[in-house]
Each structure stands twice: as structure tokens, then as C-alpha cells.
Scaffold this active site. Structure first.
Site, PDB file in Angstrom:
ATOM      1  N   ASP A 271      18.981 -28.825 -46.992  1.00 25.77           N
ATOM      2  CA  ASP A 271      19.754 -29.008 -45.771  1.00 25.77           C
ATOM      3  C   ASP A 271      19.941 -30.521 -45.553  1.00 25.77           C
ATOM      4  O   ASP A 271      19.177 -31.334 -46.095  1.00 25.77           O
ATOM      5  CB  ASP A 271      18.990 -28.376 -44.600  1.00 25.77           C
ATOM      6  CG  ASP A 271      19.654 -28.607 -43.264  1.00 25.77           C
ATOM      7  OD1 ASP A 271      20.860 -28.358 -43.138  1.00 25.77           O
ATOM      8  OD2 ASP A 271      18.951 -29.077 -42.336  1.00 25.77           O
TER       9      ASP A 271
ATOM     10  N   ASP B  89      21.107 -32.339 -42.125  1.00 27.72           N
ATOM     11  CA  ASP B  89      20.758 -32.907 -40.826  1.00 27.72           C
ATOM     12  C   ASP B  89      19.323 -32.587 -40.427  1.00 27.72           C
ATOM     13  O   ASP B  89      18.902 -31.424 -40.442  1.00 27.72           O
ATOM     14  CB  ASP B  89      21.724 -32.390 -39.758  1.00 27.72           C
ATOM     15  CG  ASP B  89      23.166 -32.761 -40.087  1.00 27.72           C
ATOM     16  OD1 ASP B  89      23.399 -33.912 -40.488  1.00 27.72           O
ATOM     17  OD2 ASP B  89      24.050 -31.889 -39.962  1.00 27.72           O
TER      18      ASP B  89
ATOM     19  N   ASP C 155      14.852 -27.920 -41.782  1.00 21.71           N
ATOM     20  CA  ASP C 155      14.109 -28.156 -40.549  1.00 21.71           C
ATOM     21  C   ASP C 155      14.331 -27.084 -39.498  1.00 21.71           C
ATOM     22  O   ASP C 155      13.642 -27.054 -38.489  1.00 21.71           O
ATOM     23  CB  ASP C 155      14.569 -29.482 -39.924  1.00 21.71           C
ATOM     24  CG  ASP C 155      15.984 -29.359 -39.366  1.00 21.71           C
ATOM     25  OD1 ASP C 155      16.165 -29.370 -38.125  1.00 21.71           O
ATOM     26  OD2 ASP C 155      16.923 -29.207 -40.165  1.00 21.71           O
TER      27      ASP C 155
END
Length: 229
Positions: free
Chosen positions: A13, A15, A190
């Protein structure tokens, strides 16, 4: 067709995983700061969408079409100049050293590395280059271009939540057509929004996770790492 070559695949991922910030949100702040959109109107909408993303209630198509509206107002050459400035000053300082190390570890091991992000491909493809990842190994929300201009529309589903699996499966099918298959998969994220992706992977790694993902990781004995800077 060539004989299948089994490899490992690492999915990252973008961001708050590879970056210490949200590149989509920062792009909105960048164009506000430079007077390219109406500040009050754009910032209010951008903040609303960002809060919905954090809450897990975001309508990803609506949001991406909102972001893409600004892209329709300028020619590609001017947009690319703005993007380069944005990445240099707003993104590069937030590239996480531990993320770079993890990504490099997979590349050095000969693994294929893919950056897979809900952010649009206008932003993600250029940031991926800073991490040494070619556009062919980037999966992001696809924006439409016609006659050398952005139209403000998407060409396919947003690359968000289970949409990431949708785009990933298409990419994997294309890889298989080239004779490339994967016998082990890693996924780093996250966000609770990436639970479908993390559950799909053989080795899920939760990077500085949000509260919901952290609890899920503990309950399922998933790896948890702190990459914050």
C-alpha cells in the site's frame, strides 16, 4: 506460451505505509496552497472525504471523480509539471526509510514488487518511480484520458477495499499469460480498508496500523511493524 516461472510477490500500500502521509489528501492541499482551486470549497470537500476514508464510509468513485475534476482544467504537460513539484516538496520528505528498506529487501531477493493504492494513477505512478517501481507494477484507481486530457471519469472500479483484489486478479491473470505465477505473496498495509488484501496474502504485514487493523492483527497473529518517521 512459455513455461510458468514461480516467483514471490510483495504488495505495498502507498499512503501511511510506504509514505508517512496520505498522498491523495496532500495533492488536494497542494493545489489549494498554490491557488489552483477555490480554497474554501475544495478544502471543505477534501476534508469531508478524508474523514469518510478514515471512518471506512468513503464512496471511492465519488471521491475520485471529485479529485479528477481539477485534472480536467489543465493540459497534461502542465499537470505533470505541477505533479513533479508536488512530489519533490510534499512527498519525498515523507518516504519512510523502513519502507524503502523493506521494499529493497524484496527486490534484492528477486521478488516482484507492486505498489497497490486506492489513490488515482496520476499521483501514484509518479510516486512509485521514486521508489524504483515501474508503472507496469503499479495498481491504482484508473482515471480516463481522452484526446490528451483527463475527462474527470474513471475507466474501471476504484482500487479501494475489495476493489484492490479485483484489479489484482486482473493483473495476476495478465502475468500468468506471460508465464509468471507466484508461489508466495506478501502484503503490507496500515489500513482496515485493506483487510481483503491482507487476508488474501500468504504473509500479511500490518504497518503502523489503525486501531481496527491493529486489533485484527493481534487476534490473527499477523505481523505488526512500526515504520513511522
Amino acid at each position: 506460451m512459455p513455461a510458468d516461472v514461480a516467483n514471490s510477490l510483495a504488495l505495498f500500500d502507498l499512503d501511511h505505509t510506504l509514505l508517512d502521509v496520505d498522498s491523495d489528501y496532500l495533492w488536494g492541499e497542494y493545489i489549494v496552497k498554490h491557488g489552483l482551486v477555490d480554497e474554501a470549497e475544495y478544502r471543505t470537500a477534501n476534508q469531508k472525504f478524508y474523514e469518510q476514508y478514515i471512518e471506512g464510509t468513503l464512496d471511492a468513485r465519488e471521491y475520485n471523480e471529485f479529485v479528477a475534476q481539477f485534472l480536467t482544467t489543465l493540459p497534461l504537460e502542465r499537470l505533470h509539471d505541477l505533479r513533479e513539484d508536488y512530489i519533490k516538496y510534499e512527498i519525498e520528505p515523507h518516504m519512510r526509510p523502513k519502507a524503502l528498506s523493506a521494499l529493497r529487501h524484496h527486490l534484492d531477493a528477486g521478488h516482484d514488487v507492486v505498489i497497490i493504492s486506492a489513490t488515482n494513477n496520476f499521483v501514484v505512478s509518479a510516486i512509485a518511480e521514486r521508489f524504483g517501481i515501474d508503472a507496469a507494477y503499479v495498481l491504482a484507481t484508473p482515471l480516463e484520458i481522452k484526446e490528451n486530457r483527463y475527462t474527470g471519469k474513471l475507466t474501471d472500479r476504484p482500487n479501494f477495499q475489495d476493489g484492490k483484489l479485483y484489479h489484482l486478479e486482473k493483473w495476476l491473470a495478465a502475468q500468468q499469460d506471460k508465464g509468471v505465477t507466484y508461489d508466495k505473496t506478501y502484503a503490507y498495509s496500515d489500513s482496515k480498508n485493506d483487510l481483503p488484501l491482507l487476508e488474501w496474502a500468504d504473509v500479511p504485514v500490518c504497518v503502523t496500523p489503525d486501531e481496527t487493523l491493529h486489533a485484527h492483527a493481534l487476534a490473527h497473529r499477523w505481523a505488526v511493524e512500526d515504520w513511522a518517521i
